[in-house]
Design a protein around this motif. Structure first.
Motif, PDB file in Angstrom:
ATOM      1  N   PHE A 238       0.825  -1.206   0.000  1.00 53.41           N
ATOM      2  CA  PHE A 238       0.000   0.000   0.000  1.00 53.41           C
ATOM      3  C   PHE A 238       0.861   1.259   0.000  1.00 53.41           C
ATOM      4  O   PHE A 238       0.520   2.249  -0.650  1.00 53.41           O
ATOM      5  CB  PHE A 238      -0.963  -0.010   1.189  1.00 53.41           C
ATOM      6  CG  PHE A 238      -2.200  -0.794   0.911  1.00 53.41           C
ATOM      7  CD1 PHE A 238      -3.247  -0.218   0.229  1.00 53.41           C
ATOM      8  CD2 PHE A 238      -2.295  -2.124   1.290  1.00 53.41           C
ATOM      9  CE1 PHE A 238      -4.385  -0.944  -0.052  1.00 53.41           C
ATOM     10  CE2 PHE A 238      -3.427  -2.861   1.011  1.00 53.41           C
ATOM     11  CZ  PHE A 238      -4.472  -2.267   0.340  1.00 53.41           C
ATOM     12  N   ALA A 239       1.985   1.212   0.744  1.00 52.47           N
ATOM     13  CA  ALA A 239       2.898   2.357   0.711  1.00 52.47           C
ATOM     14  C   ALA A 239       3.421   2.557  -0.705  1.00 52.47           C
ATOM     15  O   ALA A 239       3.519   3.691  -1.202  1.00 52.47           O
ATOM     16  CB  ALA A 239       4.050   2.136   1.688  1.00 52.47           C
ATOM     17  N   ALA A 240       3.717   1.438  -1.392  1.00 55.73           N
ATOM     18  CA  ALA A 240       4.220   1.524  -2.772  1.00 55.73           C
ATOM     19  C   ALA A 240       3.167   2.137  -3.687  1.00 55.73           C
ATOM     20  O   ALA A 240       3.478   2.968  -4.540  1.00 55.73           O
ATOM     21  CB  ALA A 240       4.610   0.130  -3.266  1.00 55.73           C
ATOM     22  N   LEU A 241       1.891   1.733  -3.487  1.00 61.91           N
ATOM     23  CA  LEU A 241       0.810   2.313  -4.289  1.00 61.91           C
ATOM     24  C   LEU A 241       0.794   3.828  -4.118  1.00 61.91           C
ATOM     25  O   LEU A 241       0.695   4.577  -5.096  1.00 61.91           O
ATOM     26  CB  LEU A 241      -0.542   1.744  -3.848  1.00 61.91           C
ATOM     27  CG  LEU A 241      -0.918   0.332  -4.278  1.00 61.91           C
ATOM     28  CD1 LEU A 241      -2.270  -0.033  -3.712  1.00 61.91           C
ATOM     29  CD2 LEU A 241      -0.934   0.224  -5.779  1.00 61.91           C
ATOM     30  N   LEU A 242       0.899   4.280  -2.863  1.00 65.02           N
ATOM     31  CA  LEU A 242       0.851   5.716  -2.600  1.00 65.02           C
ATOM     32  C   LEU A 242       2.018   6.431  -3.255  1.00 65.02           C
ATOM     33  O   LEU A 242       1.855   7.477  -3.887  1.00 65.02           O
ATOM     34  CB  LEU A 242       0.860   5.978  -1.091  1.00 65.02           C
ATOM     35  CG  LEU A 242      -0.450   5.731  -0.355  1.00 65.02           C
ATOM     36  CD1 LEU A 242      -0.278   5.991   1.125  1.00 65.02           C
ATOM     37  CD2 LEU A 242      -1.533   6.629  -0.906  1.00 65.02           C
ATOM     38  N   VAL A 243       3.218   5.845  -3.111  1.00 70.51           N
ATOM     39  CA  VAL A 243       4.405   6.511  -3.662  1.00 70.51           C
ATOM     40  C   VAL A 243       4.333   6.565  -5.179  1.00 70.51           C
ATOM     41  O   VAL A 243       4.614   7.592  -5.792  1.00 70.51           O
ATOM     42  CB  VAL A 243       5.689   5.792  -3.201  1.00 70.51           C
ATOM     43  CG1 VAL A 243       6.909   6.409  -3.868  1.00 70.51           C
ATOM     44  CG2 VAL A 243       5.823   5.863  -1.703  1.00 70.51           C
ATOM     45  N   ARG A 244       3.901   5.434  -5.802  1.00 69.51           N
ATOM     46  CA  ARG A 244       3.766   5.442  -7.260  1.00 69.51           C
ATOM     47  C   ARG A 244       2.719   6.455  -7.700  1.00 69.51           C
ATOM     48  O   ARG A 244       2.841   7.085  -8.744  1.00 69.51           O
ATOM     49  CB  ARG A 244       3.368   4.058  -7.774  1.00 69.51           C
ATOM     50  CG  ARG A 244       4.415   2.995  -7.655  1.00 69.51           C
ATOM     51  CD  ARG A 244       5.718   3.310  -8.332  1.00 69.51           C
ATOM     52  NE  ARG A 244       5.613   3.701  -9.743  1.00 69.51           N
ATOM     53  CZ  ARG A 244       6.646   3.901 -10.530  1.00 69.51           C
ATOM     54  NH1 ARG A 244       7.869   3.736 -10.061  1.00 69.51           N
ATOM     55  NH2 ARG A 244       6.481   4.274 -11.770  1.00 69.51           N
ATOM     56  N   LEU A 245       1.669   6.592  -6.876  1.00 72.41           N
ATOM     57  CA  LEU A 245       0.589   7.503  -7.235  1.00 72.41           C
ATOM     58  C   LEU A 245       1.071   8.949  -7.263  1.00 72.41           C
ATOM     59  O   LEU A 245       0.587   9.748  -8.071  1.00 72.41           O
ATOM     60  CB  LEU A 245      -0.559   7.350  -6.229  1.00 72.41           C
ATOM     61  CG  LEU A 245      -1.759   8.283  -6.403  1.00 72.41           C
ATOM     62  CD1 LEU A 245      -2.392   8.068  -7.756  1.00 72.41           C
ATOM     63  CD2 LEU A 245      -2.784   8.037  -5.315  1.00 72.41           C
ATOM     64  N   THR A 246       2.030   9.291  -6.393  1.00 76.11           N
ATOM     65  CA  THR A 246       2.520  10.666  -6.400  1.00 76.11           C
ATOM     66  C   THR A 246       3.273  10.973  -7.687  1.00 76.11           C
ATOM     67  O   THR A 246       3.439  12.138  -8.042  1.00 76.11           O
ATOM     68  CB  THR A 246       3.466  10.935  -5.218  1.00 76.11           C
ATOM     69  OG1 THR A 246       4.559  10.032  -5.326  1.00 76.11           O
ATOM     70  CG2 THR A 246       2.765  10.769  -3.896  1.00 76.11           C
ATOM     71  N   GLY A 247       3.739   9.929  -8.374  1.00 73.15           N
ATOM     72  CA  GLY A 247       4.447  10.149  -9.627  1.00 73.15           C
ATOM     73  C   GLY A 247       5.834  10.751  -9.445  1.00 73.15           C
ATOM     74  O   GLY A 247       6.460  11.178 -10.411  1.00 73.15           O
ATOM     75  N   LEU A 248       6.323  10.760  -8.208  1.00 73.33           N
ATOM     76  CA  LEU A 248       7.634  11.370  -7.962  1.00 73.33           C
ATOM     77  C   LEU A 248       8.771  10.455  -8.413  1.00 73.33           C
ATOM     78  O   LEU A 248       9.829  10.917  -8.814  1.00 73.33           O
ATOM     79  CB  LEU A 248       7.793  11.682  -6.468  1.00 73.33           C
ATOM     80  CG  LEU A 248       6.881  12.777  -5.939  1.00 73.33           C
ATOM     81  CD1 LEU A 248       7.048  12.944  -4.443  1.00 73.33           C
ATOM     82  CD2 LEU A 248       7.185  14.094  -6.639  1.00 73.33           C
ATOM     83  N   ALA A 249       8.510   9.141  -8.340  1.00 74.43           N
ATOM     84  CA  ALA A 249       9.571   8.196  -8.673  1.00 74.43           C
ATOM     85  C   ALA A 249       9.619   7.952 -10.178  1.00 74.43           C
ATOM     86  O   ALA A 249       9.626   6.821 -10.632  1.00 74.43           O
ATOM     87  CB  ALA A 249       9.354   6.896  -7.911  1.00 74.43           C
ATOM     88  N   ALA A 250       9.594   9.033 -10.955  1.00 75.30           N
ATOM     89  CA  ALA A 250       9.654   8.883 -12.406  1.00 75.30           C
ATOM     90  C   ALA A 250      10.537   9.984 -12.982  1.00 75.30           C
ATOM     91  O   ALA A 250      10.147  10.707 -13.880  1.00 75.30           O
ATOM     92  CB  ALA A 250       8.247   8.936 -13.001  1.00 75.30           C
ATOM     93  N   THR A 251      11.724  10.122 -12.420  1.00 76.66           N
ATOM     94  CA  THR A 251      12.608  11.201 -12.853  1.00 76.66           C
ATOM     95  C   THR A 251      13.345  10.853 -14.139  1.00 76.66           C
ATOM     96  O   THR A 251      13.826  11.720 -14.843  1.00 76.66           O
ATOM     97  CB  THR A 251      13.643  11.507 -11.771  1.00 76.66           C
ATOM     98  OG1 THR A 251      14.268  10.274 -11.405  1.00 76.66           O
ATOM     99  CG2 THR A 251      13.008  12.142 -10.554  1.00 76.66           C
ATOM    100  N   GLY A 252      13.427   9.548 -14.448  1.00 81.15           N
ATOM    101  CA  GLY A 252      14.178   9.140 -15.629  1.00 81.15           C
ATOM    102  C   GLY A 252      15.503   8.517 -15.263  1.00 81.15           C
ATOM    103  O   GLY A 252      15.999   7.643 -15.955  1.00 81.15           O
ATOM    104  N   ASN A 253      16.054   8.933 -14.158  1.00 80.72           N
ATOM    105  CA  ASN A 253      17.307   8.340 -13.689  1.00 80.72           C
ATOM    106  C   ASN A 253      16.973   7.122 -12.822  1.00 80.72           C
ATOM    107  O   ASN A 253      16.365   7.275 -11.766  1.00 80.72           O
ATOM    108  CB  ASN A 253      18.073   9.398 -12.870  1.00 80.72           C
ATOM    109  CG  ASN A 253      19.389   8.852 -12.361  1.00 80.72           C
ATOM    110  OD1 ASN A 253      19.674   7.665 -12.481  1.00 80.72           O
ATOM    111  ND2 ASN A 253      20.185   9.733 -11.774  1.00 80.72           N
ATOM    112  N   PRO A 254      17.326   5.904 -13.272  1.00 83.46           N
ATOM    113  CA  PRO A 254      16.897   4.697 -12.553  1.00 83.46           C
ATOM    114  C   PRO A 254      17.317   4.690 -11.087  1.00 83.46           C
ATOM    115  O   PRO A 254      16.531   4.360 -10.208  1.00 83.46           O
ATOM    116  CB  PRO A 254      17.585   3.567 -13.315  1.00 83.46           C
ATOM    117  CG  PRO A 254      18.021   4.140 -14.602  1.00 83.46           C
ATOM    118  CD  PRO A 254      18.155   5.613 -14.430  1.00 83.46           C
TER     119      PRO A 254
END
Lengths: 309, 227
Positions: A238-254
């Motif tokens: 559920f924490a992962a769902l929330l973090v993915r939902l914020t869209g912050l973990a999509a900077t392009g740098n793996p």
């Protein structure tokens, strides 16, 4: 390309299997700090798991195979869900169109067998806990689904790796308010599903108001260890769902993405700790009201998305 | 552009509607309705600015002062005068601190949610001229009116019904924002004044109800009786 993707898969599996118990430690540490205590070690959940795995089990003679099946299924479904949802990278070891529905129902299956194991003991107390769990799950599941529906509408896909993938970051600029509403309602779902205050108290063992803990009272040793591990996995999911939902973990740098993701889950755990420290438990009758409220909020978010198409 | 603030304001107003439907403490209900009123007051200058860009009337201070005065008046009446009066009524009439609902809080919240959905779909069909600021304005207004009706119909206490009336008026106010060009200030002030008188009259009724019966529950008013 393939090698980097498989590298992501390896990291995904490693994180999903090893990271979750840390979140329990973070929550406990935050609560301890709020209470003015030093608190248990951050890795306490790992020690507990290790200890429980080396213990013997005492199994009631009235139980059947369902009793042992409960922890196994809830752990297995937890792991499967953790493999379906994307973590630090918009990919997942298990991904296909429609896995959104599978993920939610896997959680439901795990819950079903936990309740079955509780009922199998024949204890009225555990039956009561199952009834409550079923009631609240009925109300929490639609909230999760409505949120996923919003994301599916925005990203135009029914696969977790797209729904919670890199498209979410772009969706934020168009549908900020709707996603914010989903974020809030999902946080409520996280608190309910992981039996956290204000909906349930994970630390009580002898109160008539508790929900999740009462169902696992008869489990001991490795079975209890599996339940604990499964619970931490669920929290992590559920924490992962929330973090993915914020869209912050999509900077392009793996590397940065994985860093942001792991920090994000820890931040979510801290938030849960803060909520637990700052709030009192709801009275049992107000819990459905709060859940329906979360559902209405998520549904309103869905309406907003439908309007602005 | 200040109109960017309009949609968050309306979303908050709708969310407050849902909260209003689920609150059971009278004091909290008064506070939430007041907060909604303040948000409406804040929406007023935003919509106004969206309509009349200050580029032409840059030096003309009178509209600005008028706008400011109106905003302050709306916020003062909705945000402080009415709640203060209602709180006094609670004190004077010795009203119970909890609100009860005929159908329960969860069902009324659900009805509110479903109603909002119907309204949002219905508002899409309405032929509105395209220069209206936001697709949210009409649904927000209708949802708020609906919430007011729901409170009026389902709550037992007279004071809660007064609050339902205020919420309904809030909805009408949001609808009035559509006509902000056409409607002169006097009409707008008239609406606020109407509300003011309404609350005043209702206050007197509440007072009489609570004098005739131990608590101000409208269930006592179910049957007519000739003296």
């Amino acid at each position: 390309m393939f090698s980097s993707l498989s590298l992501h898969t390896i990291i995904h599996v490693a994180v999903a299997l090893l990271f979750p118990p840390l979140l329990l430690g973070v929550i406990n540490r935050v609560k301890a700090v709020f209470g003015g205590r030093r608190g248990q070690p951050l890795l306490q959940a790992y020690y507990d798991l290790w200890k429980l795995m080396h213990k013997d089990s005492v199994i009631s003679q009235t139980t059947t195979w369902v009793f042992l099946f409960g922890p196994v299924v809830s752990l297995a479904t937890g792991i499967l869900v953790a493999l379906i949802i994307p973590l630090g990278h918009a990919s997942a070891p298990l991904a296909f169109a429609g896995d959104v529905i599978l993920a939610v129902y896997l959680l439901g299956l795990g819950r079903f067998f936990t309740m079955g194991a509780a009922l199998d003991t024949g204890s009225a107390f555990e039956g009561m806990g199952s009834a409550r769990e079923a009631t609240f799950a009925c109300l929490a599941e639609p909230v999760l689904f409505i949120g996923l529906l919003v994301l599916a509408k925005l990203t135009g896909s029914f696969s977790m790796i797209d729904v919670l993938g890199d498209g979410v970051a772009e969706a934020w600029s168009g549908a900020t308010v709707a996603l914010l509403l989903v974020l809030v309602s999902w946080f409520v779902v996280l608190l309910v599903e992981n039996s956290r205050i204000p909906f349930d108290d994970p630390n009580t063992h002898l109160e008539l108001t508790m929900i999740h803990e009462v169902m696992v009272l008869d489990h001991s040793g490795p079975a209890l260890g599996m339940i604990l591990y499964g619970a931490s996995l669920k929290l992590f999911v559920f924490a992962a769902l929330l973090v993915r939902l914020t869209g912050l973990a999509a900077t392009g740098n793996p590397l940065a993405d994985w860093g942001i993701f792991l920090t994000g889950t820890i931040v979510v755990a801290c938030l849960v700790g803060v909520v637990e420290s700052a709030m009192a438990r709801f009275r049992l009758p107000t819990i459905p009201a709060a859940l329906v409220g979360a559902g209405v909020v998520a549904f309103f978010g869905f309406l907003l998305v439908m309007i602005e198409l | 552009m200040m109109t960017a603030l309009l949609e968050p304001c309306m979303v908050i107003a709708v969310l407050l509607n849902f909260y209003i439907l689920s609150v059971s403490r009278l004091k909290m209900l008064i506070v939430v309705v007041a907060i909604q009123g303040v948000i409406l007051g804040l929406m007023y200058p935003i919509v106004h600015q969206g309509f009349a860009p200050t580029a032409e009337a840059g030096l003309d201070l009178i509209p600005l002062v008028r706008l400011l005065a109106l905003t302050i008046a709306i916020i003062a009446i909705k945000g402080s005068l009415i709640p203060v009066m209602l709180n006094r009524a609670v004190l004077l009439a010795d009203i119970r601190s909890t609100v009860t609902s005929v159908i329960g809080f969860v069902p009324s919240l659900l009805i509110g949610g479903v109603g909002a959905a119907i309204v949002f779909v219905f508002a899409q069909q309405l032929p509105v001229s395209p220069d209206h600021h936001s697709p949210l304005l009409i649904p927000t207004s209708l949802t708020t009116v609906l919430t007011g009706f729901l409170i009026l119909v389902t709550r037992r206490e007279a004071l809660a019904q007064v609050l339902g009336y205020i919420v309904m008026e809030n909805g009408i106010f949001i609808f009035g924002l559509l006509l902000i060009e056409a409607v002169p200030i006097l009409v707008e002030l008239g609406v606020v004044l109407d509300l003011f008188v309404g609350v005043f009259v209702m206050g007197i009724i509440v007072h009489h109800v609570s004098r005739a019966f131990p608590e101000a529950s409208t269930e006592h008013l179910a049957s007519l009786k000739e003296l």
